[in-house]
Design an enzyme around this catalytic site. Structure first.
Site, short mmCIF file in Angstrom:
data_model
loop_
_atom_site.label_atom_id
_atom_site.label_comp_id
_atom_site.label_asym_id
_atom_site.label_seq_id
_atom_site.Cartn_x
_atom_site.Cartn_y
_atom_site.Cartn_z
CB SER A 123 100.26 83.35 -54.65
OG SER A 123 99.31 83.02 -55.65
CG HIS A 181 97.56 86.22 -52.46
ND1 HIS A 181 97.06 87.44 -52.06
CD2 HIS A 181 97.60 86.26 -53.81
CE1 HIS A 181 96.82 88.19 -53.12
NE2 HIS A 181 97.13 87.48 -54.21
CG ASP A 203 96.59 85.23 -57.05
OD1 ASP A 203 96.33 86.42 -56.79
OD2 ASP A 203 97.69 84.70 -56.79
CG MET A 220 93.54 85.06 -62.28
SD MET A 220 95.04 84.60 -63.15
CE MET A 220 96.26 84.95 -61.89
CG HIS A 252 94.40 89.47 -55.95
ND1 HIS A 252 95.64 89.38 -56.54
CD2 HIS A 252 93.79 90.52 -56.54
CE1 HIS A 252 95.77 90.33 -57.44
NE2 HIS A 252 94.66 91.04 -57.48
CG MET A 288 93.45 89.55 -60.43
SD MET A 288 94.91 88.53 -60.58
CE MET A 288 94.61 87.37 -59.26
CG MET A 327 98.22 94.04 -59.05
SD MET A 327 98.30 92.45 -58.23
CE MET A 327 99.28 91.48 -59.38
CG ASP A 362 99.94 89.72 -55.84
OD1 ASP A 362 100.80 88.86 -56.10
OD2 ASP A 362 98.71 89.54 -55.99
#
Ligand code: DX5
Ligand code: ZN
Length: 216
Positions: free
Chosen positions: A7, A32, A34, A36, A65, A67, A136, A174
């Site tokens: 990540s 990966h 992330d 957010m 990913h 979020m 998760m 994850d």
């Protein structure tokens, strides 16, 4: 399959290109990413401006990913920005199907994700409609948290469903993954493991990646 997806959240953004070169040299399978938004999760990471350098410098597939609330507003832009796979949270939408269709229409792989407090059974109706499910194993929002052990039974449950139905859907895990628990997670039926701090904070990140893949 023993896929390792470091990540980038735990990378050094001051030296992003070097960290991505390390990923390129390493046995990592995917990167990966992330994203957010500060609303779906109590943290803000980064967004589109970083997709460009990551696409430019990273030779590995970009596993995005999200979020975020309202993923339907942004999934196409992440596809256009070079994502190889786009995932979003089941609990962030009322109906995941139209969002999955937007991603599929771009020819990009789909992933449906749930936080640890969401019943894993809610993924079952979608197992044949996505390329991957992401469980998760910490609450989404921050790197460096401790693995939640109850995740193990959830992996076994989803693995059984997928195998019983003869599907090829991948299972990704994850949060809190490290060189100590990776083998157990693969043995329970995970196909892909995300690891942030266990890779980027390791004295030798490439060695950490090899260890998680069970390679010398
Ligand atoms: C958490 C992110 C994870 C995180 C993993 O919200 O989805 O991908 O970066 O970090 P570690 O491996 O440090 O738990
Ligand atoms: Zn993630």
């Amino acid at each position: 399959m023993k896929i390792i997806a470091p990540s980038v959240l735990s990378a050094d953004f001051g030296h992003l290109a070097q960290d991505l070169e390390m990923i390129n040299r390493s046995k990592a399978d995917w990167l990966h990413i992330d994203v957010m938004d500060g609303t779906f999760v109590p943290n803000i990471s980064f967004g589109f401006p970083l997709m460009e350098p990551m696409r430019k410098y990273c030779k590995k597939p970009l596993d995005v990913h999200l979020m975020i609330v309202h993923p339907e507003k942004y999934v196409e832009r992440f596809c256009d920005a070079g994502a190889w796979s786009v995932g979003f949270h089941l609990e962030a939408v009322t109906d995941p199907m139209p969002v999955l269709d937007l991603i599929k229409a771009k020819g990009v792989r789909t992933c449906l994700t749930i936080n640890p407090d969401i019943d894993v059974k809610r993924l079952v109706p979608y197992l044949d409609k996505v390329d991957m499910v992401l469980l998760m194993s910490v609450f989404a929002g921050f790197g460096g948290q401790k693995f939640i052990p109850e995740t193990m039974d959830k992996i076994r449950f989803i693995r059984e469903e997928i195998d019983y139905r003869g599907l090829n859907t991948l299972i990704e895990i994850d949060g809190g993954v490290n060189t100590q628990n990776a083998a157990e997670l693969f043995a329970a039926g995970a196909d892909a493991l995300v690891a942030g701090s266990a890779v980027f904070n390791a004295p030798d990140p490439e060695e950490a990646i090899r260890k998680m893949k069970g390679q010398p």
